[in-house]
Design an enzyme around this catalytic site. Structure first.
Site, PDB file in Angstrom:
ATOM      1  N   ASP A  27       0.857  -1.185   0.000  1.00  0.00           N
ATOM      2  CA  ASP A  27       0.000   0.000   0.000  1.00  0.00           C
ATOM      3  C   ASP A  27       0.898   1.242   0.000  1.00  0.00           C
ATOM      4  O   ASP A  27       1.401   1.644  -1.056  1.00  0.00           O
ATOM      5  CB  ASP A  27      -0.922  -0.100   1.223  1.00  0.00           C
ATOM      6  CG  ASP A  27      -1.955   0.998   1.307  1.00  0.00           C
ATOM      7  OD1 ASP A  27      -2.171   1.700   0.312  1.00  0.00           O
ATOM      8  OD2 ASP A  27      -2.553   1.161   2.379  1.00  0.00           O
ATOM      9  N   VAL A  74      -9.704  -4.093   0.841  1.00  0.00           N
ATOM     10  CA  VAL A  74     -10.033  -5.418   0.317  1.00  0.00           C
ATOM     11  C   VAL A  74      -9.883  -6.513   1.379  1.00  0.00           C
ATOM     12  O   VAL A  74      -9.109  -6.364   2.334  1.00  0.00           O
ATOM     13  CB  VAL A  74      -9.166  -5.768  -0.920  1.00  0.00           C
ATOM     14  CG1 VAL A  74      -9.426  -4.819  -2.070  1.00  0.00           C
ATOM     15  CG2 VAL A  74      -7.689  -5.791  -0.563  1.00  0.00           C
TER      16      VAL A  74
HETATM   17  P1  5GP Z   1       1.842  -0.474   3.752  1.00  0.00           P
HETATM   18  O1  5GP Z   1       2.904  -0.503   4.790  1.00  0.00           O
HETATM   19  O2  5GP Z   1       2.331  -0.773   2.367  1.00  0.00           O
HETATM   20  O3  5GP Z   1       1.044   0.806   3.798  1.00  0.00           O
HETATM   21  O4  5GP Z   1       0.773  -1.557   4.171  1.00  0.00           O
HETATM   22  C1  5GP Z   1       0.890  -2.885   3.836  1.00  0.00           C
HETATM   23  C2  5GP Z   1      -0.014  -3.719   4.732  1.00  0.00           C
HETATM   24  O5  5GP Z   1      -1.222  -3.015   5.046  1.00  0.00           O
HETATM   25  C3  5GP Z   1      -0.478  -4.968   4.006  1.00  0.00           C
HETATM   26  O6  5GP Z   1       0.441  -6.008   4.149  1.00  0.00           O
HETATM   27  C4  5GP Z   1      -1.799  -5.235   4.681  1.00  0.00           C
HETATM   28  O7  5GP Z   1      -1.584  -5.984   5.854  1.00  0.00           O
HETATM   29  C5  5GP Z   1      -2.322  -3.870   5.049  1.00  0.00           C
HETATM   30  N1  5GP Z   1      -3.301  -3.412   4.060  1.00  0.00           N
HETATM   31  C6  5GP Z   1      -3.135  -2.486   3.082  1.00  0.00           C
HETATM   32  N2  5GP Z   1      -4.254  -2.341   2.354  1.00  0.00           N
HETATM   33  C7  5GP Z   1      -5.154  -3.223   2.887  1.00  0.00           C
HETATM   34  C8  5GP Z   1      -6.502  -3.578   2.537  1.00  0.00           C
HETATM   35  O8  5GP Z   1      -7.117  -3.076   1.591  1.00  0.00           O
HETATM   36  N3  5GP Z   1      -7.076  -4.569   3.299  1.00  0.00           N
HETATM   37  C9  5GP Z   1      -6.434  -5.169   4.343  1.00  0.00           C
HETATM   38  N4  5GP Z   1      -7.091  -6.084   5.037  1.00  0.00           N
HETATM   39  N5  5GP Z   1      -5.168  -4.846   4.689  1.00  0.00           N
HETATM   40  C10 5GP Z   1      -4.543  -3.898   3.966  1.00  0.00           C
END
Ligand code: 5GP
Length: 173
Positions: free
Chosen positions: A97, A147
């Site tokens: 993300d 999601v």
């Molecule tokens: P980042 O550090 O890249 O912002 O976040 C990554 C983590 O956020 C992913 O591994 C996941 O656990 C969580 N995450 C990001 N988007 C979503 C989403 O749409 N649904 C869920 N359940 N978790 C998300």
């Protein structure tokens, strides 16, 4: 809640990713590191499609908890059981993300001197990136929205769904 990626679409894409990885790691024994908990269903399908000599280990980072927005804070809550020096490592993530989690993981693992380090993510919300990270094998690039399914939860629910659904279109305004 609406279906975003069907079981069939996911299976087809996982098979394609597996054949790319198998080709790139021919003659090697990669160590696939699943990032808990969201990646475990993807990882289990991926390794069966890979059908090659490989090893699996797990790491866990602090997650969103029960909220649908990121705190931006990353902490390692479970470390690997094995050393990775000289190994060909592939991080297997459910979703990239902002990239903060992955960037933290790459920095941490790089310090342990693997022979190579690659990233395989089922879903990529590339438009939301806050820090630059390289995703070597990407399943699907998706728009913003929260999601669930195929191992991915909301408040520990929905992990069992064989497809991926979107429960909120715009949660990150
Ligand atoms: P980042 O550090 O890249 O912002 O976040 C990554 C983590 O956020 C992913 O591994 C996941 O656990 C969580 N995450 C990001 N988007 C979503 C989403 O749409 N649904 C869920 N359940 N978790 C998300």
């Amino acid at each position: 809640m609406r279906e975003l990626l069907s079981e069939q679409m996911i299976q087809t894409r996982v098979r394609e990713l597996a054949s790319e990885i198998r080709r790139d790691y021919e003659g090697k024994k990669p160590l696939l590191i699943g990032i808990l908990k969201g990646s475990f269903v993807f990882l289990s399908d991926l390794i069966r499609e890979l059908n090659m000599d490989l090893e699996v280990d797990f790491m866990a980072t602090s997650s969103y908890g029960d909220a649908t927005t990121s705190s931006g804070v990353v902490a390692l809550t479970k470390d690997l059981d094995v050393a990775i020096e000289g190994r060909d490592v592939i991080i297997v993530e459910d979703i990239v993300d902002t990239g903060l989690t992955l960037s933290y993981l790459c920095r941490t693992l790089d310090q342990r001197l693997p022979s190579s380090l690659a990233v395989c993510a089922l879903l990529d919300k590339s438009a939301r990136r806050e820090t630059e990270v390289q995703v070597d094998y990407c399943g699907f690039d998706i728009e913003d929205g929260f999601v669930v399914g195929y191992g991915i939860d909301y408040a520990q629910k929905f992990r069992h769904l064989p497809y991926i659904a979107i429960i909120e279109e715009e949660v990150h305004e």
